[in-house]
Design an enzyme around this catalytic site. Structure first.
Site: not given
Ligand code: ACO
Length: 377
Positions: A256, A314
Site C-alpha cells: 500500500h 483487497e
Molecule cells: N507484490 C510484489 N511487489 C510489490 C508489491 C506487491 N504487492 N507492492 C509493491 N511491490 C514492490 C514494487 O514492485 C517495488 O519494487 P521495485 O522497487 O523493485 O520496483 C517496491 O515494492 C515499491 O513499490 P511501489 O510501487 O513504490 O509501491 P507503491 O506505493 O507505489 O504502490 C501499490 C502501492 C500499487 C498498492 C502496490 O503495493 C501494488 O501494486 N500492490 C498490488 C496491487 C494491489 O493489491 N492493489 C490494491 C491496493 S489497495 C486499494 O487500492 C484499494
C-alpha cells in the site's frame, strides 16, 4: 522538485477521512473504521460522510426513503446496458458507460437536511446499474429495485433475485462501510481533479470509476482470489509466491502506498469473513487464505526489506465477497458503489476550493529541433 507518483505530496485538506499509515488507523468523519463498520447501515455511514454527523432515527428514515425513491433507471441507461451485455462487456466497464448516461439535470433541489438530490440519485442508481447489468449479462430476467429494502439488501436482491438473509446483508454492509472513503486515493484524486476544473459531478464520477478499475487500485481482489485458487494448498504457497516474486510480478492484495502496517480494514473484513465461513462456508478456503497471507507477508519482507509490504484491504475483500456468493466480476463494481459516496463528498469539498489542480511536469525531451518538410522525411 519531482515527486514520482506524487509520493508524500499533500494536495488537499479534508474533513472526510484520515489514513494514518504508521499507526494503521483509518478515521471516517471522526470515527475509527472498526467502531462502526460491523454495526452501521450503509445509509448511516453515507449520511455521516455527507453531513459530518450521525442521523437521528427520523433523519435516517427520510434519507433511506429519498434513496429508495431514486433507484429507477432512465431508458437511455437501460439501452446502454442492453447493448453492452450484447457485447459481453465486463461489468466495471459497463458501469462506467452507464454512469455517463445518468442525467442529473432533472434532479434538482435538496432533501430537508440539505443533501443535494443529485448526490442521492447517483448512489441510488449505481446498485441498479450493477444489478440490472449482471442479470442482462447472464440472460436472466431483470429484477426491479425494492423500495422496502435497505441499500445493501436491495443491492443483493437485484443481483440474485432473492431477498438476502440478514447475515449476508450484514456481511456486505460491513464491506461497503469499510471502503466508503480513504483519503486521497487515486480514484478520489481523479474525481477532485475533474471537479477542480469546474466540470460536473457525473464527469468526475466517470473518471473516478476509470481510475478505480485498474489492478493496482480497485481491480485487485479478483486476481487476489484467483491467486489463492491457483495455489490450492498451503503446501504450494511458498514455491508459487517465490516464483511470482522472482519474475518481479506483484502479489495482489499486498502493499500500500500509505500503510506500513496491516490495513485496519483487514482486521474488520477478516473477522467478518471468519464469522461467515464458520457458519456456512468452506473453512478450508478461509484457512488457506490465512496461510497464504502469512507466507506472502514473510516473502515480501524478504524480497523488499526496506518497504514493509503488508496485507491490504483487497485480500480479505475477495474472501468475504466470495463467501457472500458475490460473482468475482462484481467485486470492483461493489467497491465503486460504496466509494461513490466518498467521491461525491470529496467533489463537494473540492467545489469550495476555486483553485484548479494543475501540477507541473519536467521536460526531458530534445530542444531546438529543426522542422523537416513532409516530402523530405
Ligand atoms: N507484490 C510484489 N511487489 C510489490 C508489491 C506487491 N504487492 N507492492 C509493491 N511491490 C514492490 C514494487 O514492485 C517495488 O519494487 P521495485 O522497487 O523493485 O520496483 C517496491 O515494492 C515499491 O513499490 P511501489 O510501487 O513504490 O509501491 P507503491 O506505493 O507505489 O504502490 C501499490 C502501492 C500499487 C498498492 C502496490 O503495493 C501494488 O501494486 N500492490 C498490488 C496491487 C494491489 O493489491 N492493489 C490494491 C491496493 S489497495 C486499494 O487500492 C484499494
Amino acid at each position: 522538485m519531482f515527486f514520482p507518483g506524487l509520493v508524500g505530496v499533500i494536495a488537499a485538506r479534508t474533513r472526510l477521512s484520515e489514513v494514518d499509515g504508521k499507526a494503521g488507523r483509518l478515521i471516517i468523519s471522526g470515527y475509527p473504521v472498526e467502531e462502526f463498520a460491523g454495526v452501521a447501515t450503509f445509509e448511516e455511514v453515507a449520511y455521516l460522510l455527507w453531513k459530518g454527523a450521525l442521523p437521528t432515527a427520523q433523519q435516517l428514515a427520510d434519507f433511506r426513503g429519498a434513496i429508495a425513491a431514486e433507484r429507477a433507471l432512465a431508458t437511455v441507461t437501460l439501452d446502454v446496458l442492453k447493448a453492452a451485455a450484447g457485447k459481453d462487456i465486463p461489468p466495471m466497464t459497463a458501469l462506467r458507460m452507464a454512469a455517463g448516461t445518468l442525467d442529473l439535470q432533472t434532479v434538482k433541489g435538496t432533501t430537508p437536511d440539505g443533501i443535494p438530490l443529485e448526490n442521492i440519485a447517483v448512489i441510488a442508481r449505481f446498485p441498479t446499474i450493477v444489478g440490472t447489468y449482471w442479470r442482462l449479462l447472464n440472460d436472466e430476467p431483470v429484477v426491479e429495485p425494492r423500495a422496502d429494502l435497505g441499500f445493501t439488501a436491495n443491492l443483493l436482491y437485484m443481483i440474485t433475485g432473492q431477498e438476502p438473509s440478514e447475515e449476508r446483508t450484514r456481511g456486505l454492509e460491513t464491506y461497503l462501510n469499510c471502503v466508503v472513503d480513504h483519503g486521497l486515493n487515486a480514484s478520489t484524486f481523479t474525481a477532485r481533479v475533474i471537479t477542480s476544473t469546474g466540470s460536473d459531478l457525473i464527469s468526475a464520477l466517470t473518471g473516478a470509476i476509470g481510475a478505480l478499475k485498474g489492478p493496482l487500485h480497485g481491480g485487485a481482489p479478483g486476481p487476489a482470489l484467483d491467486m489463492v485458487f491457483e495455489i490450492g494448498d498451503a503446501a504450494n504457497a511458498e514455491a508459487y509466491l517465490r516464483a511470482k516474486l522472482d519474475r518481479k510480478e506483484r502479489l495482489m492484495g499486498f502493499g500500500h502506498r500509505i500503510y506500513r502496517v496491516r490495513d485496519p480494514r483487514v482486521e474488520v473484513l477478516s473477522a467478518a469473513a471468519k464469522r461467515l465461513y464458520e457458519r456456512d462456508g468452506d473453512m478450508r478456503l478461509y484457512n488457506l487464505v490465512a496461510d497464504v497471507e502469512k507466507v506472502a507477508v514473510r516473502l515480501l519482507a524478504e524480497y523488499y526489506p526496506q518497504r514493509s509490504l503488508q496485507t491490504n484491504v483487497e485480500f480479505y475483500t475477495a474472501l468475504l465477497l466470495h463467501g457472500l456468493a458475490m460473482p468475482m466480476e462484481l467485486f470492483t463494481p461493489c467497491f465503486a458503489i460504496s466509494r461513490a459516496v466518498g467521491w461525491i463528498a470529496h467533489c463537494q469539498e473540492q467545489r469550495k476550493d476555486s483553485r484548479i489542480i494543475r501540477p507541473e511536469s519536467e521536460y526531458e525531451g530534445p530542444r531546438d529541433m529543426r522542422w523537416v518538410p513532409i516530402e523530405a522525411r
